[in-house]
Design a protein around this motif. Structure first.
Motif, PDB file in Angstrom:
ATOM      1  N   LEU A  21       0.830  -1.210   0.000  1.00  0.00           N
ATOM      2  CA  LEU A  21       0.000   0.000   0.000  1.00  0.00           C
ATOM      3  C   LEU A  21       0.865   1.260   0.000  1.00  0.00           C
ATOM      4  O   LEU A  21       0.609   2.199  -0.764  1.00  0.00           O
ATOM      5  CB  LEU A  21      -0.920  -0.005   1.222  1.00  0.00           C
ATOM      6  CG  LEU A  21      -1.821   1.220   1.392  1.00  0.00           C
ATOM      7  CD1 LEU A  21      -2.787   1.350   0.225  1.00  0.00           C
ATOM      8  CD2 LEU A  21      -2.581   1.148   2.707  1.00  0.00           C
ATOM      9  N   PHE A  22       1.910   1.285   0.827  1.00  0.00           N
ATOM     10  CA  PHE A  22       2.775   2.468   0.887  1.00  0.00           C
ATOM     11  C   PHE A  22       3.666   2.593  -0.353  1.00  0.00           C
ATOM     12  O   PHE A  22       4.108   3.689  -0.681  1.00  0.00           O
ATOM     13  CB  PHE A  22       3.642   2.417   2.146  1.00  0.00           C
ATOM     14  CG  PHE A  22       2.853   2.476   3.421  1.00  0.00           C
ATOM     15  CD1 PHE A  22       1.736   3.289   3.523  1.00  0.00           C
ATOM     16  CD2 PHE A  22       3.202   1.714   4.523  1.00  0.00           C
ATOM     17  CE1 PHE A  22       0.993   3.337   4.692  1.00  0.00           C
ATOM     18  CE2 PHE A  22       2.477   1.754   5.690  1.00  0.00           C
ATOM     19  CZ  PHE A  22       1.366   2.569   5.775  1.00  0.00           C
ATOM     20  N   GLU A  23       3.891   1.483  -1.026  1.00  0.00           N
ATOM     21  CA  GLU A  23       4.718   1.522  -2.232  1.00  0.00           C
ATOM     22  C   GLU A  23       3.920   1.984  -3.454  1.00  0.00           C
ATOM     23  O   GLU A  23       4.425   2.755  -4.275  1.00  0.00           O
ATOM     24  CB  GLU A  23       5.315   0.139  -2.495  1.00  0.00           C
ATOM     25  CG  GLU A  23       6.231   0.094  -3.704  1.00  0.00           C
ATOM     26  CD  GLU A  23       6.850  -1.273  -3.911  1.00  0.00           C
ATOM     27  OE1 GLU A  23       7.667  -1.420  -4.838  1.00  0.00           O
ATOM     28  OE2 GLU A  23       6.523  -2.205  -3.132  1.00  0.00           O
ATOM     29  N   HIS A  24       2.668   1.532  -3.564  1.00  0.00           N
ATOM     30  CA  HIS A  24       1.872   1.806  -4.767  1.00  0.00           C
ATOM     31  C   HIS A  24       0.711   2.773  -4.534  1.00  0.00           C
ATOM     32  O   HIS A  24      -0.001   3.101  -5.485  1.00  0.00           O
ATOM     33  CB  HIS A  24       1.327   0.494  -5.336  1.00  0.00           C
ATOM     34  CG  HIS A  24       2.389  -0.518  -5.649  1.00  0.00           C
ATOM     35  ND1 HIS A  24       3.294  -0.351  -6.682  1.00  0.00           N
ATOM     36  CD2 HIS A  24       2.716  -1.694  -5.044  1.00  0.00           C
ATOM     37  CE1 HIS A  24       4.113  -1.392  -6.720  1.00  0.00           C
ATOM     38  NE2 HIS A  24       3.786  -2.223  -5.728  1.00  0.00           N
ATOM     39  N   ASP A  25       0.471   3.193  -3.301  1.00  0.00           N
ATOM     40  CA  ASP A  25      -0.618   4.109  -2.921  1.00  0.00           C
ATOM     41  C   ASP A  25      -1.990   3.451  -2.940  1.00  0.00           C
ATOM     42  O   ASP A  25      -2.918   3.948  -2.301  1.00  0.00           O
ATOM     43  CB  ASP A  25      -0.662   5.359  -3.810  1.00  0.00           C
ATOM     44  CG  ASP A  25       0.427   6.347  -3.455  1.00  0.00           C
ATOM     45  OD1 ASP A  25       1.163   6.084  -2.483  1.00  0.00           O
ATOM     46  OD2 ASP A  25       0.565   7.370  -4.141  1.00  0.00           O
ATOM     47  N   ARG A  26      -2.194   2.371  -3.659  1.00  0.00           N
ATOM     48  CA  ARG A  26      -3.479   1.672  -3.678  1.00  0.00           C
ATOM     49  C   ARG A  26      -3.258   0.222  -4.063  1.00  0.00           C
ATOM     50  O   ARG A  26      -2.386  -0.101  -4.870  1.00  0.00           O
ATOM     51  CB  ARG A  26      -4.462   2.331  -4.645  1.00  0.00           C
ATOM     52  CG  ARG A  26      -3.968   2.423  -6.073  1.00  0.00           C
ATOM     53  CD  ARG A  26      -4.970   3.168  -6.945  1.00  0.00           C
ATOM     54  NE  ARG A  26      -6.212   2.406  -7.105  1.00  0.00           N
ATOM     55  CZ  ARG A  26      -7.342   2.937  -7.544  1.00  0.00           C
ATOM     56  NH1 ARG A  26      -7.398   4.222  -7.831  1.00  0.00           N
ATOM     57  NH2 ARG A  26      -8.409   2.192  -7.696  1.00  0.00           N
ATOM     58  N   ILE A  27      -4.062  -0.659  -3.471  1.00  0.00           N
ATOM     59  CA  ILE A  27      -3.992  -2.082  -3.790  1.00  0.00           C
ATOM     60  C   ILE A  27      -5.412  -2.642  -3.829  1.00  0.00           C
ATOM     61  O   ILE A  27      -6.330  -2.078  -3.232  1.00  0.00           O
ATOM     62  CB  ILE A  27      -3.149  -2.876  -2.758  1.00  0.00           C
ATOM     63  CG1 ILE A  27      -3.724  -2.702  -1.347  1.00  0.00           C
ATOM     64  CG2 ILE A  27      -1.699  -2.469  -2.810  1.00  0.00           C
ATOM     65  CD1 ILE A  27      -3.037  -3.559  -0.301  1.00  0.00           C
ATOM     66  N   THR A  28      -5.571  -3.754  -4.530  1.00  0.00           N
ATOM     67  CA  THR A  28      -6.851  -4.455  -4.587  1.00  0.00           C
ATOM     68  C   THR A  28      -6.736  -5.720  -3.752  1.00  0.00           C
ATOM     69  O   THR A  28      -5.805  -6.516  -3.922  1.00  0.00           O
ATOM     70  CB  THR A  28      -7.196  -4.823  -6.039  1.00  0.00           C
ATOM     71  OG1 THR A  28      -7.264  -3.627  -6.820  1.00  0.00           O
ATOM     72  CG2 THR A  28      -8.542  -5.524  -6.101  1.00  0.00           C
ATOM     73  N   THR A  29      -7.678  -5.907  -2.836  1.00  0.00           N
ATOM     74  CA  THR A  29      -7.652  -7.073  -1.960  1.00  0.00           C
ATOM     75  C   THR A  29      -9.078  -7.379  -1.522  1.00  0.00           C
ATOM     76  O   THR A  29     -10.027  -6.724  -1.951  1.00  0.00           O
ATOM     77  CB  THR A  29      -6.740  -6.826  -0.744  1.00  0.00           C
ATOM     78  OG1 THR A  29      -6.667  -8.008   0.052  1.00  0.00           O
ATOM     79  CG2 THR A  29      -7.251  -5.677   0.100  1.00  0.00           C
ATOM     80  N   THR A  30      -9.239  -8.370  -0.654  1.00  0.00           N
ATOM     81  CA  THR A  30     -10.575  -8.699  -0.169  1.00  0.00           C
ATOM     82  C   THR A  30     -11.007  -7.687   0.893  1.00  0.00           C
ATOM     83  O   THR A  30     -10.176  -7.028   1.525  1.00  0.00           O
ATOM     84  CB  THR A  30     -10.610 -10.109   0.438  1.00  0.00           C
ATOM     85  OG1 THR A  30      -9.703 -10.164   1.550  1.00  0.00           O
ATOM     86  CG2 THR A  30     -10.202 -11.145  -0.593  1.00  0.00           C
TER      87      THR A  30
END
Length: 224
Positions: free
Chosen positions: A28-37
């Motif tokens: 999250l801190f590397e890409h600013d957003r992530i997709t997860t459950t």
């Protein structure tokens, strides 16, 4: 095996859960957003926001606390140097969760969790400045004595939490005093040892030298 305090456990056990959440926070801190459950996002949110709060402090102790969760030094540097300054005007709500539908196969609800890095709107910034100015103006007025005794308004302040016998108060930077390793929490009446599941996530209000001192003061072991 202790039961999680917030929602179902992620992973096979407490240690596995900590590794999963640490990896999610790093991404999250590397890409600013992530997709997860949705379940993982809800467990990740309090951890991520706590790491951002440490980053906003910016001191060495805060950096070391973050490094216990996020082991990638490059990501930690980005968190302190790029993300934290964008959050300086915010007092909370550093993340946003958006539902995107169910996953094919197991029909698990999926979400996007992202950092809220856009600046506050002009309207919100103006309101906060006005509230801050009102508080600053209210302090000198409260210090002046009332003209007539009948017009005085009694105010009550919440009493400060008393330090239990055998304990010392927590320092402002959150560091443990020398020789004290057991954390105490006045609200829950629990104490946390260094090998405890919630030790790193708990903010100490008091410090005890040992579990025996904490139990003598009336505190119970967390998860017992």
């Amino acid at each position: 095996m202790p039961t999680p305090t917030k929602g179902p456990r992620v992973g096979g056990g407490p240690a596995h859960e900590r590794l999963i959440l640490a990896n999610l926070a790093t991404s999250l801190f590397e890409h600013d957003r992530i997709t997860t459950t949705e379940a993982k996002a809800k467990r990740l949110r309090p951890l991520a926001e706590r790491m951002i709060t440490f980053a906003k402090r910016g001191d060495l102790h805060a950096r070391r606390r973050v490094l216990t969760v996020v082991r990638d030094k490059g990501v930690v540097h980005r968190l302190f140097a790029e993300i934290a300054p964008d959050m300086a005007a915010r007092e909370g709500g550093y993340t946003r969760i958006t539902k995107i539908g169910a996953r094919k196969g197991d029909n698990a609800p999926m979400v996007v969790i992202e950092l809220v890095r856009e600046p506050l709107s002009a309207k919100k910034a103006t309101v906060r400045e006005a509230e801050a100015a009102t508080k600053r103006a209210a302090k000198p007025a409260a210090a002046e004595p009332a003209a007539e005794p009948a017009a005085e308004v009694e105010t009550t302040e919440a009493p400060a939490a008393e330090v239990p016998e055998g304990a010392v108060a927590a320092t402002e930077d959150g560091a443990a005093p020398e020789g004290y390793t057991v954390k105490g929490n006045a609200d829950s009446g629990l104490y946390h040892e260094p090998d405890g599941q919630w030790y790193e996530q708990t903010v100490a209000e008091f410090w005890f030298k040992s579990a025996e001192d904490a139990e003598a003061a009336g505190y119970k072991k967390a998860g017992a």
